[in-house]
Each structure stands twice: as structure tokens, then as C-alpha cells.
Design an enzyme around this catalytic site. Sequence first.
Site, short mmCIF file in Angstrom:
data_model
loop_
_atom_site.label_atom_id
_atom_site.label_comp_id
_atom_site.label_asym_id
_atom_site.label_seq_id
_atom_site.Cartn_x
_atom_site.Cartn_y
_atom_site.Cartn_z
N MET A 1 0.84 -1.20 0.00
CA MET A 1 0.00 0.00 0.00
C MET A 1 0.88 1.25 0.00
O MET A 1 0.46 2.32 0.44
CB MET A 1 -0.92 -0.01 1.23
CG MET A 1 -1.88 -1.19 1.21
SD MET A 1 -3.39 -0.89 2.14
CE MET A 1 -2.74 -0.73 3.77
N HIS B 1 8.93 1.00 3.29
CA HIS B 1 10.00 0.98 4.29
C HIS B 1 10.82 -0.29 4.06
O HIS B 1 10.53 -1.07 3.14
CB HIS B 1 9.45 1.07 5.71
CG HIS B 1 8.39 0.05 6.02
ND1 HIS B 1 8.64 -1.30 6.08
CD2 HIS B 1 7.05 0.17 6.26
CE1 HIS B 1 7.54 -1.95 6.38
NE2 HIS B 1 6.54 -1.08 6.48
N HIS C 1 9.12 -3.65 3.22
CA HIS C 1 8.72 -3.84 1.83
C HIS C 1 9.95 -4.14 0.96
O HIS C 1 9.93 -5.02 0.10
CB HIS C 1 8.05 -2.58 1.27
CG HIS C 1 6.83 -2.13 2.03
ND1 HIS C 1 6.81 -0.99 2.78
CD2 HIS C 1 5.60 -2.67 2.13
CE1 HIS C 1 5.61 -0.84 3.32
NE2 HIS C 1 4.85 -1.84 2.95
N GLY D 1 4.90 -10.42 3.75
CA GLY D 1 5.73 -10.37 4.95
C GLY D 1 5.11 -11.16 6.10
O GLY D 1 3.89 -11.11 6.29
N GLN D 2 5.98 -11.81 6.87
CA GLN D 2 5.50 -12.53 8.05
C GLN D 2 4.91 -11.57 9.08
O GLN D 2 4.11 -11.96 9.92
CB GLN D 2 6.66 -13.32 8.67
CG GLN D 2 6.19 -14.28 9.75
CD GLN D 2 7.23 -14.52 10.81
OE1 GLN D 2 8.34 -14.91 10.48
NE2 GLN D 2 6.90 -14.28 12.07
N LYS D 3 5.30 -10.31 9.01
CA LYS D 3 4.76 -9.29 9.91
C LYS D 3 3.23 -9.39 9.99
O LYS D 3 2.63 -9.23 11.04
CB LYS D 3 5.21 -7.93 9.40
CG LYS D 3 4.37 -6.75 9.74
CD LYS D 3 4.71 -6.23 11.10
CE LYS D 3 3.93 -5.02 11.55
NZ LYS D 3 2.78 -4.64 10.81
N GLN E 1 -2.54 -12.59 7.45
CA GLN E 1 -2.72 -12.29 6.02
C GLN E 1 -2.07 -13.38 5.16
O GLN E 1 -2.63 -13.81 4.16
CB GLN E 1 -2.11 -10.93 5.73
CG GLN E 1 -2.07 -10.52 4.28
CD GLN E 1 -1.73 -9.05 4.16
OE1 GLN E 1 -2.56 -8.19 4.34
NE2 GLN E 1 -0.48 -8.75 3.84
N SER F 1 6.61 -0.75 10.30
CA SER F 1 5.24 -0.64 9.81
C SER F 1 5.02 0.77 9.30
O SER F 1 5.56 1.73 9.87
CB SER F 1 4.26 -0.92 10.95
OG SER F 1 2.99 -0.47 10.61
P1 AMP Z 1 1.47 -3.02 3.45
O1 AMP Z 1 1.99 -1.96 2.57
O2 AMP Z 1 1.44 -2.65 4.91
O3 AMP Z 1 0.17 -3.62 2.96
O4 AMP Z 1 2.51 -4.21 3.39
C1 AMP Z 1 2.88 -4.78 2.15
C2 AMP Z 1 3.67 -6.03 2.41
O5 AMP Z 1 4.82 -5.73 3.18
C3 AMP Z 1 2.86 -7.07 3.21
O6 AMP Z 1 3.12 -8.36 2.69
C4 AMP Z 1 3.43 -6.92 4.59
O7 AMP Z 1 3.33 -8.09 5.37
C5 AMP Z 1 4.88 -6.59 4.28
N1 AMP Z 1 5.50 -5.95 5.44
C6 AMP Z 1 5.04 -4.89 6.13
N2 AMP Z 1 5.85 -4.63 7.18
C7 AMP Z 1 6.83 -5.57 7.14
C8 AMP Z 1 7.97 -5.84 7.96
N3 AMP Z 1 8.26 -5.11 9.03
N4 AMP Z 1 8.76 -6.87 7.61
C9 AMP Z 1 8.49 -7.65 6.52
N5 AMP Z 1 7.42 -7.44 5.71
C10 AMP Z 1 6.61 -6.41 6.02
#
Ligand code: AMP
Length: 383
Positions: free
Chosen positions: A79, A83, A86, A216-218, A222, A254
Site C-alpha cells: 500500500m 520501508h 517492503h 511479509g511474516q509481519k 494475512q 510498519s
Molecule cells: P502493506 O503496505 O502494509 O500492505 O505491506 C505490504 C507487504 O509488506 C505485506 O506483505 C506486509 O506483510 C509486508 N510488510 C510490512 N511490514 C513488514 C515488515 N516489518 N517486515 C516484513 N514485511 C513487512
Amino acid sequence: MLLQTPKAFMPFPTSEIGLFHILRRSQPRFDTTRSIHYGNKTLKIPKTSIKVFREVPKLREWRRQQLLDYRSVGLVPTMGALHEGHISLIRMAARENHRVVVSIYVNPTQFGVHEDLDSYPKTWEKDCEMLRELDQELAEDGSNLGTVSAVFAPTTSTMYPSGRPSQEVDGKGSFVTITPVGELLEGTTRPTFFRGVATVCMKLFNIVAPERVYFGQKDVQQTVVIKKMVKDFFLDMDVVVGPTQREPDGLALSSRNVYLGTRRRKVATVLSKVLQVAEAGYLRGHRSRDELLGPAGELAKLLLMEQNQMLPEERVKFEVDYISLADPETMEELEEVDETRGAILSGAIKMLPVESPQPGEDLGLSDGPPVRLIDNIILKPIG
Ligand code: AMP
């Protein structure tokens, strides 16, 4: 992506938007390929070869060519507000695929009616800068199979061609629902979240048709939802999960951390500390829920008590939403860990806005609204 509020998100520099409109307007009215071609020019992130696709047909045309050239494609859905979390997934995708597509789209249907959709950080210029740096890094490091080839940054009318569905729980629309896993844990507090995630990912997977998708495992629940969707709908792709990237003190990276501000940032490690206590119990041989989560809950209470004893202008209040010990495939709560399967420890806390903000205090983006943080640790199978 919130193009209904154009100031909020500028998906490319104004000069390129101008070019984009001119090229589109210059197409003859009878040209049926008008929605496919922006003249002969493909938008790119400046000073890179990374293409920017905003519509489906042109991306599909590019994708077809990769297939004809025997080039594999990896997709990293995001999204934006990129960081290192990603970027680590994009690096991983570049090691394993000839071409990497990064999607940047703030998907409205995964936000609840009262959630932070409008204020979700949108940082197109910074995202491009990070991708540009990564592009250089990958070019210099010859060990990768591929590189970042394209960004897919669609508008909401592109992603929802029949109109944007309601964000209400009982809203109508073309949705993908993965239950019961999507109703548990995060799904309890955010009942439309996984429906929105599964729906948008199904769309992205159909548009990009990647060989591999990276998550991401975060956001561990999901990953479970997406793996189930891929399995149950026979989607022809592998789901790859990359490790959680953290700050040196353990806080999981995050996009929402920018809302914390200095005071709450220091306390935001509570959740990772609490999960680590439970993990330590597992590594010492404990297997029952009480043995693992009991000490974790005690630590959460103690840390909250410490804060409560401080002055209002110094303290930080937080609420523990849940601490869970769950099965790795179903996310159902466990009373006992079967060590041949392992388990997922996960949790969510809500950091409340600070009390008595001090003059000049850094409260975080948007003056420090409540921030919900999630984190998890995988308890690996033993033997
Ligand atoms: P988002 O933009 O928050 O939807 O995240 C996009 C992708 O990045 C998703 O697969 C998340 O799980 C991954 N992601 C977000 N934060 C982290 C993190 N700290 N470490 C690894 N992957 C992450």
C-alpha cells in the site's frame, strides 16, 4: 489509492501527469487502443528503467511479453509508504524472478468505515526514491536474477470497475471471503479487513499473473488467508513469505509507526517483548497455553502499571487487544502446542494518544491518533 482526493496522492511528478494527459488527449477519438497506449511513451520512475503502469491492458501486454520471453514474474503487493520491510520482500523477489512488479495501491475495501483510510500515509515521491535506490543496489549486486521492472499504481476506478463497493460489513459487491480464518483475531476487530485483502489480492493476481507472490511474516494472518485463497481457488502461483524486519530495539517496521511520535515510540516495543517472553517459554520446553501466555500477560500488566505510575505528561497508555497462541494453518486458538506442527504467537495492542502533550513535543504524523500495532513470532516445529 485515493485519487478522488488528488492532492492527497500524486502518483507521479506533475510534469509527467501533464505529459500523460497530453498523450491521452492526442489519441484520435476512433482509436480503440486509446485506453491501452499513452502514445508510444511508457511512464517510468525518473532515472530508472522502472515502468509505471496505471491501467490493466498495458500491464497485461507487458506481462504477455515476459511469458513469450520465458521471463518469470514476481509480485510484491503493497500500500506504498515503503520501508525496509517492503524493500526486503522486493530484494527477495529479485533474487528469485527475472522481473519484479511492485503494486502500490491503498485498497479502500480493507479499511472499516471508521478506520484510518483517509489519513493512511501516501508518499509517492519517497516511494519512488526508495525504488530508485534499490534499483541501483540491485544493478551493482550481480547476484540477483532480476530487478524491479514495474510499479502497478492503479486508481480505484481501475481496481473496482463496477464501482467501489461499500466498506460496511454487510455491503454488497464482488468479494472474496476466506473463512473461518479471516474472521478470527484481526478479523474480530476488523470484520471487513480480510475480505478486502483477499479481494484486492485476487484482482492483483489476475492482473499481473505472477509466478510468485511475496508477503511479509509481519502480517502473519494475512499470509495464512492468502495461502488458503491460492490453494482453494487453484491459483497458479507460489506464495513466498519473507521474515519480519525490525528496528534495532525489536519494533516491527510498519507504515503506521510514523503516527507514534517520540514518547509512544519508546513504549511501542511492549508487544514484541511480551511475545518474546512466550517464545522463551516454548524454547525452554513449555507447551501449554497457560505456561506460554501466562507470563506474557503478566509482563503486559507490569509494563502498563509502570506507565500508569508515571506523570500524565510522561506516560503512555496502551490496551492489549489480544495475545494469541494459534495453529499455523488455521489460526484457531490452541490449548497445547503440538511440537511437530509448531504454532503462531501473535498479538495486537492499541497505543492511545498521549496525555498532556508538551509544547514542541513530537506527537507523530496527524498529531498522534490511536495506533494499532500487530506483531507475531512463529514457534517452529521441533524435530
Ligand atoms: P502493506 O503496505 O502494509 O500492505 O505491506 C505490504 C507487504 O509488506 C505485506 O506483505 C506486509 O506483510 C509486508 N510488510 C510490512 N511490514 C513488514 C515488515 N516489518 N517486515 C516484513 N514485511 C513487512
